[in-house]
Design an enzyme around this catalytic site. Structure first.
Site, PDB file in Angstrom:
ATOM      1  N   ALA A  20       0.860  -1.187   0.000  1.00 36.85           N
ATOM      2  CA  ALA A  20       0.000   0.000   0.000  1.00 36.85           C
ATOM      3  C   ALA A  20       0.893   1.232   0.000  1.00 36.85           C
ATOM      4  CB  ALA A  20      -0.915  -0.008   1.217  1.00 36.85           C
ATOM      5  N   MET A  21       0.837   2.029  -1.060  1.00 36.01           N
ATOM      6  CA  MET A  21       1.725   3.177  -1.226  1.00 36.01           C
ATOM      7  C   MET A  21       0.893   4.461  -1.216  1.00 36.01           C
ATOM      8  SD  MET A  21       4.346   1.555  -4.053  1.00 36.01           S
ATOM      9  CE  MET A  21       5.584   2.846  -3.809  1.00 36.01           C
ATOM     10  N   SER A  22       1.032   5.225  -0.145  1.00 32.63           N
ATOM     11  CA  SER A  22       0.231   6.445   0.034  1.00 32.63           C
ATOM     12  C   SER A  22       0.743   7.604  -0.795  1.00 32.63           C
ATOM     13  CB  SER A  22       0.236   6.847   1.510  1.00 32.63           C
ATOM     14  OG  SER A  22       1.546   7.242   1.901  1.00 32.63           O
ATOM     15  N   GLY A  23       1.997   7.519  -1.234  1.00 34.53           N
ATOM     16  CA  GLY A  23       2.640   8.651  -1.879  1.00 34.53           C
ATOM     17  C   GLY A  23       3.614   9.341  -0.958  1.00 34.53           C
ATOM     18  N   GLY A  24       3.771   8.804   0.262  1.00 28.01           N
ATOM     19  CA  GLY A  24       4.706   9.357   1.234  1.00 28.01           C
ATOM     20  C   GLY A  24       5.984   8.543   1.315  1.00 28.01           C
ATOM     21  N   ASP A  26       7.403   6.921   3.988  1.00 21.48           N
ATOM     22  CA  ASP A  26       7.414   5.676   4.758  1.00 21.48           C
ATOM     23  C   ASP A  26       6.940   4.485   3.929  1.00 21.48           C
ATOM     24  OD1 ASP A  26       8.357   6.899   7.074  1.00 21.48           O
ATOM     25  OD2 ASP A  26       6.355   7.363   7.803  1.00 21.48           O
ATOM     26  N   LEU A  46      -4.347   3.721  -2.850  1.00 24.10           N
ATOM     27  CA  LEU A  46      -5.774   3.683  -2.581  1.00 24.10           C
ATOM     28  C   LEU A  46      -6.384   5.064  -2.796  1.00 24.10           C
ATOM     29  CD1 LEU A  46      -5.836   1.514   0.673  1.00 24.10           C
ATOM     30  CD2 LEU A  46      -5.864   0.787  -1.723  1.00 24.10           C
ATOM     31  N   CYS A 115      -9.769   2.970   9.768  1.00 25.86           N
ATOM     32  CA  CYS A 115      -9.227   2.793   8.419  1.00 25.86           C
ATOM     33  C   CYS A 115      -8.367   1.532   8.348  1.00 25.86           C
ATOM     34  CB  CYS A 115      -8.417   4.018   8.014  1.00 25.86           C
ATOM     35  SG  CYS A 115      -7.785   3.950   6.321  1.00 25.86           S
ATOM     36  N   GLY A 139       3.662   1.107   5.508  1.00 26.60           N
ATOM     37  CA  GLY A 139       4.773   1.835   6.115  1.00 26.60           C
ATOM     38  C   GLY A 139       4.583   2.126   7.583  1.00 26.60           C
ATOM     39  N   CYS A 214      -7.055  12.641   7.690  1.00 31.84           N
ATOM     40  CA  CYS A 214      -6.785  12.823   6.255  1.00 31.84           C
ATOM     41  C   CYS A 214      -7.954  13.423   5.497  1.00 31.84           C
ATOM     42  CB  CYS A 214      -6.367  11.492   5.628  1.00 31.84           C
ATOM     43  SG  CYS A 214      -7.691  10.263   5.471  1.00 31.84           S
TER      44      CYS A 214
END
Length: 380
Positions: A20-24, A26, A46, A115, A139, A214
């Site tokens: 899962a890659m949030s764009g941050g 970590d 996501l 979440c 992360g 968020c």
């Protein structure tokens, strides 16, 4: 001879991992570490907002088009496939609407726990397993170790200062069996994680961390609640029921709150007053002195166990907030209700929050706080 727990990510079989890659930074480093460990990694971002342009203001929030692009660029550098999955409707129903319903009922929820429980390790994990993946990687700063008998256990991060095991205390046995947290097993500081991202050529190395809730991009929780729940004038009263002020909605207050009460006149002793109780039925907020905030016991509902449920009363430590400390407790499960008694009174405990129990560094489980008992007072 006692078996020593070992990290679940220790050398073993090659897994198919959905990162899962949030764009941050970590989640990007976590995905890179999973790939470097020899796993077959696929990145996924996501999309949690039907209007992702609106979920970030500066360093606040997440889930924007910019974040999706940052995650894609990181996946390209790592050399893994990448997809964007739309879970906006599920997120709205299970996290945002739950958040509003809890405040409407006079409780104080933690949407990050919800979440993790409903999105990352339910909707996402279920879809991952259906597609043939073995694990979901995030992360988070926490550790999954293999304990005696091969059972997977959730433990605090090796670096206690960044530990996020509290918000993962809702994970059960099945979810832990398919979870990887590559950042939690090292004592790297955040600056060292950023330096690692730079060494790996990840452009998110210096990207600001998101914080707060968020889906409330401007950080104004009370404004968000007022827009969605509406204004409803009610009374602010003292412990004797005397009116000392008014408000525009009980949902705008939390137990232990001191600032923003807008009380017209000071307390007789001149000391600050705090929110002691919120009654959504009468739309009344009760305030009183700090010493009245001391909670000696609580009950928790909807318990979730990171392993076997505890049998009989036991000694644990409890954490009550994501960035709070631990406090010694005695806890017992009876008729699916968790009963917790504190060794010494604690403050800032509100229905709707989560209580997470620990045995040393191991996360035992969690429950949603339903009622509290104060020193010299009844159950609230």
């Amino acid at each position: 001879m006692t078996e020593t727990p070992v990290p679940a990510s220790a050398p073993g079989p090659r897994l198919r991992v959905l990162a899962a890659m949030s764009g941050g930074v970590d989640s990007a480093v976590a995905a890179a570490r999973a790939a470097e460990a020899g796993h077959e990694v696929t990145g996924v971002h996501l999309a949690l907002s039907a209007n992702p342009q609106s979920f970030r203001t500066g360093a606040r929030g997440c889930c924007t088009v910019e974040d999706a692009r940052d995650a894609r660029r990181a996946a390209d550098i790592i050399g893994i496939p990448f997809y964007v999955w739309d879970l906006a409707e599920r997120f709205r129903r299970d996290v945002v609407e739950d958040f509003l319903a809890e405040y409407r009922a006079g409780r104080t929820p933690n949407p990050c726990l919800r979440c993790n429980e409903k999105i990352k390790f339910a909707a996402l994990l279920d879809k991952a397993l259906a597609l043939g993946f073995d694990a979901v990687c995030t992360g988070h700063y926490a550790s999954v170790v293999t304990g005696p008998g091969g059972r997977r256990e959730l433990h605090r991060s090796a670096d206690a200062a960044k530990d996020q095991s509290y918000v993962l205390g809702v994970l059960d046995d099945r979810q832990l069996a398919h979870a990887l947290f590559p950042l939690g097993e090292t004592r790297a500081t955040k600056e060292e994680i950023r330096a690692e991202a730079e060494r790996r050529g990840l452009a998110v190395a210096r990207k600001p961390d998101s914080h707060d809730i968020c889906f409330i991009a401007d950080g104004d929780t009370q404004g968000f609640l007022a827009r969605h729940l509406g204004a409803s004038e009610g009374d602010i009263v003292d412990e004797d029921g005397r009116k000392v002020g008014s408000h525009q909605g009980a949902h705008g207050f939390t137990i232990g709150q001191r600032r923003g009460l807008r009380i017209g006149h000071p307390a007789p002793d001149g000391k600050p007053r705090y929110v002691l109780d919120i009654s959504p039925v009468t739309n009344t907020v009760t305030v009183g002195p700090a010493e009245a905030l001391g909670v000696t016991a609580l009950t928790g509902t909807a318990p979730r166990w990171c392993g076997p449920a505890p049998a009989g009363p036991g000694r644990y430590t409890a954490q009550l907030r994501a960035h709070g400390g631990e406090t010694p407790v005695t806890a017992e499960l009876a008729d699916d209700t968790l009963h917790v008694r504190f060794d010494a009174p604690v403050r800032g405990v509100a229905p709707g929050q989560a209580v997470v129990l620990y045995d040393g560094t191991r996360v035992v489980g969690s429950a949603t706080i339903a009622t509290t008992e104060r020193a010299g007072a009844g159950v609230g």
